[in-house]
Design an enzyme around this catalytic site. Structure first.
Site, short mmCIF file in Angstrom:
data_model
loop_
_atom_site.label_atom_id
_atom_site.label_comp_id
_atom_site.label_asym_id
_atom_site.label_seq_id
_atom_site.Cartn_x
_atom_site.Cartn_y
_atom_site.Cartn_z
N SER A 69 0.79 -1.24 0.00
CA SER A 69 0.00 0.00 0.00
C SER A 69 0.82 1.29 0.00
O SER A 69 0.22 2.37 -0.10
CB SER A 69 -0.94 0.02 1.21
N LYS A 72 0.22 3.89 -2.69
CA LYS A 72 -0.75 4.98 -2.62
C LYS A 72 -0.09 6.34 -2.49
O LYS A 72 -0.75 7.38 -2.69
CB LYS A 72 -1.72 4.72 -1.46
N SER A 127 -5.94 3.35 4.55
CA SER A 127 -5.42 2.55 3.43
C SER A 127 -6.55 1.91 2.63
O SER A 127 -6.42 0.78 2.13
CB SER A 127 -4.46 1.45 3.95
#
Length: 497
Positions: A69, A72, A127
């Protein structure tokens, strides 16, 4: 102008080279030492000083790994670069149903509408994968393929060499990987946006109610910033960052920290919990203790070089150039500023306004920072009145500027005021004269009426006196009808009782 830039840059380069050579001839330089004796258990790691981009520590920094993640961070960078925070993002079927189940999400619905800002909070704090997907579709004009192309183009633009993206959220994909060095380039670029710094440092945020859902409370999952999942990993100097985890990627982490005026970025790949936190804190503390920042402007005095022959014709015009105050160099505490090697190169046409050259410093084979050399266009000799603002290249000396437009405007206002006063006085005189004449007419009429009244009164009085005189004469005149005098009976008649 280009000739002047090249001329100044070449002269300055010669001067710095001459001084460096002179220093080398007098003193024997100590062996260059770069601290790296710190233990790191994660598969890959890198620490970068944010101001200069200098790599302070690295381990397997060019080996590709799954990012999970922390992908991102790139998604947020492209969103902030191409959109406004108040734009409305609509969640598609693919965004919602393709990113639920075991993945991180905040249970959005198909057709739900949120601002880009709220989507960024959901993506960076919780997230939320559906938020990342919706952002990607929005930035890509409705096409995820387009957004992925933008991600890879941006990575190439930033200088990434071992990175390829396949989605906006970091879910496992064989074609989705990064290196620690590339991820540091991406994270450093994102940090330049104030909105990113604010969002990534927020501990808790409430997404307001929208057309589908009630308000939703988000909490930051980064353990060095928020104690939402426990306080054992809190780090007092942490500023912000992003976590990541999948089974194939392990734990990944991007963290920013600041201490004693120095801001650092740490990227961890291929790690485990809590090793990614422990390694990050150990690396931060090691770098804060072993490195320091130096201001280039405070340590380079161009006037001191004016006696060097290498400056040539610039030696008597040293006041035309200065070193940018924002330039810094980061060095190990075992070294001094004079240990760094300087190189001067002319700037290209895309350089910062006013910069004619760039002083770059290296130490132990690493680029450690530098500063722009600024050409001062306006001096006392050239512009004795200093009538150009500093942001346009003029001097900062205070001056009195004659603004003819303003003067004419003031004179016009004064003339209008005087004319108004004159007109007022004339009109006031006319009004007073008219009023005076009216008063005189009233007085004349009043006197005339008074005289008339007096005359009438006199006539009435005379008439009254005349009438009174005629009445008396009539009562005393004898009765001449019988020719005899009238005799009155003077005796009283007797009353009958």
């Amino acid at each position: 102008m280009n000739r002047i830039k090249k001329w100044i840059a070449l002269c300055l380069a010669g001067a710095i080279t001459a001084v460096s050579s002179l220093g080398s001839a007098i003193n024997t330089q100590a062996a260059e030492y770069w601290p790296d004796n710190v233990s790191v258990t994660s598969g890959a790691a890198i620490v970068v000083e944010m101001e200069t981009g200098t790599v302070l520590y690295e381990k397997n920094a060019d080996t590709s790994h799954y990012p999970a993640s922390i992908t991102k961070v790139m998604t947020a960078l492209l969103a902030l670069e191409n959109c406004e925070l108040d734009e409305i993002v609509t969640f598609s079927e693919e965004a919602v149903y393709g990113n639920e189940g075991d993945t991180s999400h905040i249970a959005r619905e198909v057709g739900e509408e949120m601002t880009l800002e709220n989507c960024l909070y959901g993506m960076m704090l919780e997230s939320a994968n559906e938020c990342a997907w919706a952002i990607g579709e929005h930035v890509g004009g409705g096409s995820m393929d387009k957004f992925v192309e933008m991600m890879n183009a941006k990575a190439k633009e930033l200088g990434c060499t071992g990175t390829h993206f396949a989605n906006p959220n970091g879910l496992p994909n064989p074609d989705h990987y990064v290196t620690a060095r590339d991820m540091a380039l991406i994270a450093r670029a994102a940090y330049q946006y104030p909105e990113f710094r604010k969002i990534s440092s927020t501990r808790a945020y409430t997404i307001p109610a929208d057309n589908k859902k009630e308000a939703y409370n988000c909490n930051n999952t980064h353990g060095m910033i928020s104690n939402h999942r426990g306080s054992s990993n809190l780090y007092e100097y942490a500023l912000g960052g992003k976590t990541g985890y999948t089974d194939v990627a392990g734990n990944t982490l991007v963290t920013y920290a600041q201490k004693n005026g120095m801001t650092l970025l740490c990227v961890i790949l291929d790690s485990s919990n809590p090793a990614h936190y422990n390694d990050t804190e150990n690396l931060f503390e090691y770098c804060f203790q072993n490195f320091s920042l130096y201001s280039v402007a405070d340590n380079v005095n161009l006037s001191d070089m004016s006696d060097q022959a290498a400056l040539g014709s610039l030696s008597d015009k040293i006041d035309l150039i200065r070193v940018d105050e924002d330039g810094v160099v980061v060095l190990p505490n075992t070294a001094s500023f004079t240990d760094a090697q300087a190189t001067v190169t002319p700037t290209d046409k895309n350089a910062d306004k006013g910069a004619v050259a760039k002083i770059s410093y290296t130490y132990a084979g690493k680029q450690v920072g530098g500063a722009n050399v600024i050409y001062e266009k306006n001096t006392k000799a050239t512009y004795p009145f200093h009538n150009i603002s500093a942001d346009k290249g003029g001097s900062k000396v205070k001056y009195f500027r004659i603004d003819f437009k303003t003067i004419l405007l003031v004179i016009g206002i004064i003339l209008i005021f005087l004319l108004a006063v004159y007109v007022w006085n004339v009109m006031s005189g006319q009004i007073l004269l008219s009023h005076h004449r009216k008063n005189e007419d009233r007085k004349k009429r009043s006197r005339y009426r008074q005289i008339s009244r007096n005359k009438r009164r006199k006539r009435k009085a005379a008439a009254s006196r005349a009438a009174s005189s005629r009445g008396t004469a009539t009562r005393r005149q004898p009765n001449r009808t019988s020719g005899k005098p009238i005799h009155r009976n003077t005796k009283r008649s007797k009353r009958t009782r």
